[in-house]
Write a protein that holds these residues in place. Structure first.
Motif, PDB file in Angstrom:
ATOM      1  N   LYS A   1       0.023   9.465   0.552  1.00  0.00           N
ATOM      2  CA  LYS A   1      -1.183   8.695   0.858  1.00  0.00           C
ATOM      3  C   LYS A   1      -2.344   9.594   1.275  1.00  0.00           C
ATOM      4  O   LYS A   1      -2.226  10.333   2.248  1.00  0.00           O
ATOM      5  N   PRO A   2      -3.447   9.536   0.548  1.00  0.00           N
ATOM      6  CA  PRO A   2      -4.622  10.326   0.954  1.00  0.00           C
ATOM      7  C   PRO A   2      -5.323   9.627   2.114  1.00  0.00           C
ATOM      8  O   PRO A   2      -6.096   8.704   1.910  1.00  0.00           O
TER       9      PRO A   2
ATOM     10  N   TRP B   1      -0.720   6.372 -10.959  1.00  0.00           N
ATOM     11  CA  TRP B   1      -2.158   6.165 -10.798  1.00  0.00           C
ATOM     12  C   TRP B   1      -2.795   7.320 -10.053  1.00  0.00           C
ATOM     13  O   TRP B   1      -2.171   7.983  -9.241  1.00  0.00           O
TER      14      TRP B   1
ATOM     15  N   ASP C   1      -8.659  -3.920  -8.691  1.00  0.00           N
ATOM     16  CA  ASP C   1      -7.864  -3.807  -7.468  1.00  0.00           C
ATOM     17  C   ASP C   1      -8.669  -4.528  -6.379  1.00  0.00           C
ATOM     18  O   ASP C   1      -9.474  -3.912  -5.676  1.00  0.00           O
TER      19      ASP C   1
ATOM     20  N   GLU D   1       1.044   6.665  -6.666  1.00  0.00           N
ATOM     21  CA  GLU D   1      -0.141   7.525  -6.811  1.00  0.00           C
ATOM     22  C   GLU D   1       0.276   8.986  -6.913  1.00  0.00           C
ATOM     23  O   GLU D   1       1.122   9.457  -6.151  1.00  0.00           O
TER      24      GLU D   1
ATOM     25  N   LYS E   1      -8.318   5.268 -11.102  1.00  0.00           N
ATOM     26  CA  LYS E   1      -9.191   4.468 -10.234  1.00  0.00           C
ATOM     27  C   LYS E   1     -10.617   5.019 -10.299  1.00  0.00           C
ATOM     28  O   LYS E   1     -10.824   6.203 -10.589  1.00  0.00           O
TER      29      LYS E   1
ATOM     30  N   GLY F   1      -5.811   8.241  -7.558  1.00  0.00           N
ATOM     31  CA  GLY F   1      -6.605   7.555  -6.540  1.00  0.00           C
ATOM     32  C   GLY F   1      -8.083   7.896  -6.586  1.00  0.00           C
ATOM     33  O   GLY F   1      -8.498   8.889  -7.206  1.00  0.00           O
ATOM     34  N   ALA F   2      -8.858   7.074  -5.909  1.00  0.00           N
ATOM     35  CA  ALA F   2     -10.321   7.190  -5.927  1.00  0.00           C
ATOM     36  C   ALA F   2     -10.820   8.553  -5.433  1.00  0.00           C
ATOM     37  O   ALA F   2     -11.808   9.075  -5.935  1.00  0.00           O
ATOM     38  N   ARG F   3     -10.122   9.098  -4.444  1.00  0.00           N
ATOM     39  CA  ARG F   3     -10.574  10.384  -3.895  1.00  0.00           C
ATOM     40  C   ARG F   3     -10.309  11.530  -4.876  1.00  0.00           C
ATOM     41  O   ARG F   3     -11.027  12.524  -4.896  1.00  0.00           O
TER      42      ARG F   3
ATOM     43  N   HIS G   1      -8.498  -3.279  -2.327  1.00  0.00           N
ATOM     44  CA  HIS G   1      -9.317  -2.222  -1.736  1.00  0.00           C
ATOM     45  C   HIS G   1     -10.807  -2.544  -1.775  1.00  0.00           C
ATOM     46  O   HIS G   1     -11.584  -1.924  -1.063  1.00  0.00           O
TER      47      HIS G   1
ATOM     48  N   CYS H   1       0.872  -1.175   0.000  1.00  0.00           N
ATOM     49  CA  CYS H   1       0.000   0.000   0.000  1.00  0.00           C
ATOM     50  C   CYS H   1       0.912   1.230   0.000  1.00  0.00           C
ATOM     51  O   CYS H   1       0.815   2.079  -0.877  1.00  0.00           O
TER      52      CYS H   1
ATOM     53  N   ARG I   1       4.161  -1.520  -7.336  1.00  0.00           N
ATOM     54  CA  ARG I   1       3.368  -0.376  -6.870  1.00  0.00           C
ATOM     55  C   ARG I   1       3.721  -0.053  -5.419  1.00  0.00           C
ATOM     56  O   ARG I   1       3.979  -0.955  -4.620  1.00  0.00           O
TER      57      ARG I   1
ATOM     58  N   GLU J   1      -2.262  -5.443  -3.460  1.00  0.00           N
ATOM     59  CA  GLU J   1      -1.319  -4.998  -2.432  1.00  0.00           C
ATOM     60  C   GLU J   1      -0.567  -6.182  -1.827  1.00  0.00           C
ATOM     61  O   GLU J   1      -1.176  -7.170  -1.408  1.00  0.00           O
TER      62      GLU J   1
ATOM     63  N   ARG K   1     -11.737  -0.292  -8.035  1.00  0.00           N
ATOM     64  CA  ARG K   1     -11.346  -0.544  -6.639  1.00  0.00           C
ATOM     65  C   ARG K   1     -12.540  -0.511  -5.692  1.00  0.00           C
ATOM     66  O   ARG K   1     -12.379  -0.475  -4.479  1.00  0.00           O
TER      67      ARG K   1
HETATM   68  C1  PEP Z   1      -4.065   2.737  -2.732  1.00  0.00           C
HETATM   69  O1  PEP Z   1      -3.974   2.225  -3.854  1.00  0.00           O
HETATM   70  O2  PEP Z   1      -3.343   2.434  -1.778  1.00  0.00           O
HETATM   71  C2  PEP Z   1      -5.166   3.676  -2.489  1.00  0.00           C
HETATM   72  C3  PEP Z   1      -5.100   4.642  -1.589  1.00  0.00           C
HETATM   73  O3  PEP Z   1      -6.201   3.422  -3.248  1.00  0.00           O
HETATM   74  P1  PEP Z   1      -7.650   4.096  -3.472  1.00  0.00           P
HETATM   75  O4  PEP Z   1      -7.403   5.402  -4.125  1.00  0.00           O
HETATM   76  O5  PEP Z   1      -8.284   3.102  -4.368  1.00  0.00           O
HETATM   77  O6  PEP Z   1      -8.306   4.186  -2.131  1.00  0.00           O
END
Ligand code: PEP
Ligand code: MN
Length: 344
Positions: free
Chosen positions: A44-45, A96, A192, A77, A128, A98-100, A195, A14, A39, A221, A158
Motif C-alpha cells: 500500500k502506497p 493494477w 473506482d 496493486e 489508474k 496505482g495513481a501515485r 477513491h 482496500c 481486489r 472497495e 479514481r
Molecule cells: C487502492 O486502490 O486502494 C489505492 C491505493 O488506490 P489509488 O492508487 O487510486 O489511490
C-alpha cells in the motif's frame, strides 16, 4: 443483480489484512457477483509512514487460495518490478498500477520494461489515473505499457487531487476520462467510485454517474467489516451494501453512441460552469479586498481608467476568439457592477 455481464468488475477490500478477512469477503462477493475479480492491496502506497503499509508477499498465498477454492480471479496493486514477478509467480493475472505510480514516468517505464517479459502470459494491466489532473501523464503511462507489448489494458478513473473541489476525496473531473475515451475509443474505461467519493454513502452516486456516462465497469472497495478496516475504513462497503448497490444501479440497456456523446458533453458543460462560478466568487472576494484597500487609502471606488483597460483587453480577446463584442461588453458590465457593489 442488474445486467452487468459486459462490465469489468473488481470488488474487494482496500487492503488484504488477514487470511480470514480476505476469504470471508471474497466468498460473500462471489455469492452475488460470480464474474467479479477480487481486489486487495498487498503493498500500500501510504502518505503517512506510520500507516499500515500492507501485508506484502504474505498475502499472495491468500489470493491464490481464493483463486483455487472459489474459482475467482484476483488482483492487486503492483508498484515495483519485484511485485510483478511475485504476482506472476503466484498466478495472479490482474495487476493494477496505482495513481501515485502513474504520475511517475521513470517508475512507469521501469514497470513497463518488466512487463515486457510477461507478454506471453494472459495478464491484464489496469492503469489508474495519476493523482494530478493531467491527461498527458495518464496517456503516457498507458502508452508505456502498450509499447511493452501488453495488449489487455484497462484505464481506471479514481479521481484527482485539486485545489478547488472539496466535496469529494478526489475530484472526479469527468472531462479527463471522457477525453481519454474520445482519444482511445476501444480502451476499456472503468470507474473506482470508492477513491473518488471517499465515503461509503456516496459511492453509489458516483458509480451511477459512471454507468450513465457509459463506463465499461467498476472497481469498488468492499470489506466484510468496513469499520474495522486497516485502511480506507470510511469508504468501504459491506458485501450486503455492495449487493444492494449493484441491484439498484440503473444500467442503460439502449445506450446509443449518440446518447453517450450527449451525456459526456453535458457533463463537461456542468464542470465548466462549476469552474466559472467558482472563479466569479473568487473575483468578487478579491474585489471586496480592493474595496477595503481603497477605503483605507481614501480612493474613490470607480477608477474609470482601470475599467477601460479591462474592457479593451477583453474586446481584443473577443475578436481573437470570434465572440461578439457586445456580448463581451454585457457580460463584463454585469461582472463589473457586481464587483462595484461589493466595494460599496
Ligand atoms: C487502492 O486502490 O486502494 C489505492 C491505493 O488506490 P489509488 O492508487 O487510486 O489511490
Ligand atoms: Mn483504498
Amino acid at each position: 443483480m442488474n445486467d452487468l455481464t459486459h462490465n469489468i468488475l473488481l470488488f474487494g477490500p482496500c487492503s488484504a489484512e488477514t487470511r480470514e478477512q480476505v476469504l470471508a469477503t471474497a466468498k460473500a462477493i462471489h455469492s452475488f457477483a460470480p464474474q467479479a475479480i477480487f481486489r486487495a492491496g498487498l503493498w500500500k502506497p501510504r502518505t503517512d509512514p506510520q500507516a499500515f503499509a500492507g501485508v506484502g508477499e504474505a498475502g499472495l498465498a491468500w489470493l491464490s487460495e481464493i483463486q483455487d477454492t472459489l474459482g475467482m480471479q484476483t488482483s492487486t496493486e503492483i508498484a515495483t518490478p519485484q511485485h510483478i514477478q511475485q504476482c506472476i509467480a503466484a498466478g495472479i493475472r490482474h495487476l493494477w498500477i496505482g495513481a501515485r505510480t502513474t504520475a511517475n514516468p521513470i517508475m512507469m517505464q521501469t514497470l513497463a520494461d518488466c512487463l515486457s517479459q510477461y507478454t506471453h502470459e494472459d495478464i491484464t494491466i489496469y492503469i489508474k489515473n495519476p493523482i494530478n489532473p493531467d491527461i498527458a501523464l495518464w496517456i503516457g503511462a498507458i502508452e508505456r505499457v502498450r509499447q511493452a507489448g501488453i495488449t489487455q489494458i484497462v484505464a481506471v478513473h479514481r479521481g484527482f487531487s485539486t485545489l478547488y473541489d472539496t466535496e469529494w476525496r478526489n475530484a472526479p473531473v469527468w472531462s479527463i476520462p471522457i477525453e481519454l475515451k474520445r482519444r482511445y475509443p476501444t480502451l476499456p474505461l472503468i470507474c473506482d467510485p470508492s477513491h473518488i467519493a471517499g465515503r461509503t454513502e456516496s459511492v453509489q452516486t458516483i458509480a451511477q454517474e459512471a454507468m450513465e456516462i457509459g463506463y465499461n465497469g467498476l472497481m469498488i472497495e468492499c470489506h466484510a467489516q468496513p469499520t474495522k478496516a486497516w485502511s480506507d475504513a470510511q469508504q468501504q462497503l459491506t458485501p450486503t451494501q455492495l449487493q444492494q448497490l449493484l441491484a439498484t444501479l440503473a444500467v442503460r440497456k439502449n445506450n446509443t453512441p449518440q446518447d453517450n456523446t450527449l451525456l459526456a458533453l453535458r457533463k463537461q458543460i456542468d464542470e465548466i460552469d462549476d469552474e466559472i462560478w467558482q472563479l466569479i466568487v473568487r473575483r468578487l472576494e478579491v474585489a471586496q479586498e480592493i474595496g477595503e484597500y481603497k477605503r483605507e487609502k481614501q480612493m474613490p471606488i470607480l477608477q474609470s481608467d482601470r475599467y477601460k483597460e479591462i474592457l479593451q483587453k477583453r474586446l481584443a480577446w473577443a475578436e481573437e476568439h470570434n465572440i461578439q463584442a457586445d456580448s463581451v461588453l454585457k457580460l463584463m458590465e454585469v461582472i463589473h457592477t457586481e464587483s462595484v457593489k461589493k466595494q460599496l
